[in-house]
Write an enzyme that holds these catalytic residues in place. Structure first.
Site, PDB file in Angstrom:
ATOM      1  CG  HIS A  37     -46.797   5.514 -22.150  1.00 59.31           C
ATOM      2  ND1 HIS A  37     -45.586   6.095 -21.926  1.00 59.31           N
ATOM      3  CD2 HIS A  37     -46.534   4.266 -22.617  1.00 59.31           C
ATOM      4  CE1 HIS A  37     -44.614   5.249 -22.243  1.00 59.31           C
ATOM      5  NE2 HIS A  37     -45.170   4.122 -22.669  1.00 59.31           N
ATOM      6  CD  GLU A 118     -48.629   7.202 -25.029  1.00 65.17           C
ATOM      7  OE1 GLU A 118     -49.318   7.785 -24.153  1.00 65.17           O
ATOM      8  OE2 GLU A 118     -47.447   7.472 -25.247  1.00 65.17           O
ATOM      9  CG  HIS A 154     -43.599   6.953 -19.396  1.00 68.38           C
ATOM     10  ND1 HIS A 154     -43.818   7.941 -20.320  1.00 68.38           N
ATOM     11  CD2 HIS A 154     -42.305   6.590 -19.566  1.00 68.38           C
ATOM     12  CE1 HIS A 154     -42.712   8.166 -21.013  1.00 68.38           C
ATOM     13  NE2 HIS A 154     -41.778   7.362 -20.569  1.00 68.38           N
ATOM     14  CG  ASP A 164     -47.076   9.165 -18.812  1.00 70.29           C
ATOM     15  OD1 ASP A 164     -45.960   9.575 -18.471  1.00 70.29           O
ATOM     16  OD2 ASP A 164     -47.263   8.497 -19.839  1.00 70.29           O
TER      17      ASP A 164
END
Length: 184
Positions: A37, A118, A154, A164
């Site tokens: 992400h 992330e 993602h 993303d």
């Protein structure tokens, strides 16, 4: 178990910031998917503690930019900052709230069988060398700890909702280092 991870599923090189936004994975559900992400708060701004505050339910909901975020209960397993610092929010043995409504190869509820990472960034700003230098060993250690089968964005598991990690993510760089996780 890989020595980079302790028995509880925490990555030794990471700074630990536990999130309440997690729960038990379904019984007998191995971690087979790694989801990449990106995130920045405020959008396009880096640094600060707002991502950590979002994942720990302490984001200032009275701020106009974050009014919609205050009620969210989300988290990823890891955040890799622009300088390469790794922050871990959820044990890899637990389910984090990172993928939302999602599907991978006909399997719904990707949170059940995935780990979410992330990267501090946006779809349209290249990620840093330091981030790749942290991501690759983390993914390798995860692959030695979990029966990972693939690494995806993602956008691959929620294409109607998410974009993303975006076009600036260097998939080739990651695939060269993790060829066993490349899916066709």
């Amino acid at each position: 178990m890989n020595p980079a991870f302790d028995a509880a599923g925490w990555y030794a090189p990471a700074r630990k910031v536990p999130s309440p936004n997690c729960d038990a994975r379904p019984v007998d559900t191995p971690v087979e998917l790694l989801v990449i992400h990106n995130i920045s708060l405020p959008p396009g701004e880096f640094g600060g503690d707002l991502v950590e505050r979002l994942f720990t339910n302490t984001i200032p909901a009275d701020h106009p930019l974050f009014a919609d975020l205050g009620a969210l209960r989300v988290s990823a397993h890891f955040l890799i900052r622009r300088d390469g610092q790794v922050v871990q929010f959820v044990s890899v043995h637990e389910r984090a709230a990172h993928a939302g409504v999602s599907d991978w190869q006909g399997r719904a509820r990707c949170n059940d069988f995935s780990v979410g990472i992330e990267l501090e960034g946006t779809d349209h700003i290249p990620f840093t060398d330091a981030q790749y230098a942290a991501l690759i060993p983390l993914a390798q250690a995860l692959g030695q700890t979990c029966p990972l089968r693939a690494i995806v964005g993602h956008n691959d598991i929620a294409p109607l909702r998410k974009t993303d990690p975006g076009p600036c993510f260097d998939w080739q760089r990651v695939y060269v280092a993790l060829p066993h996780l490349v899916t066709g």
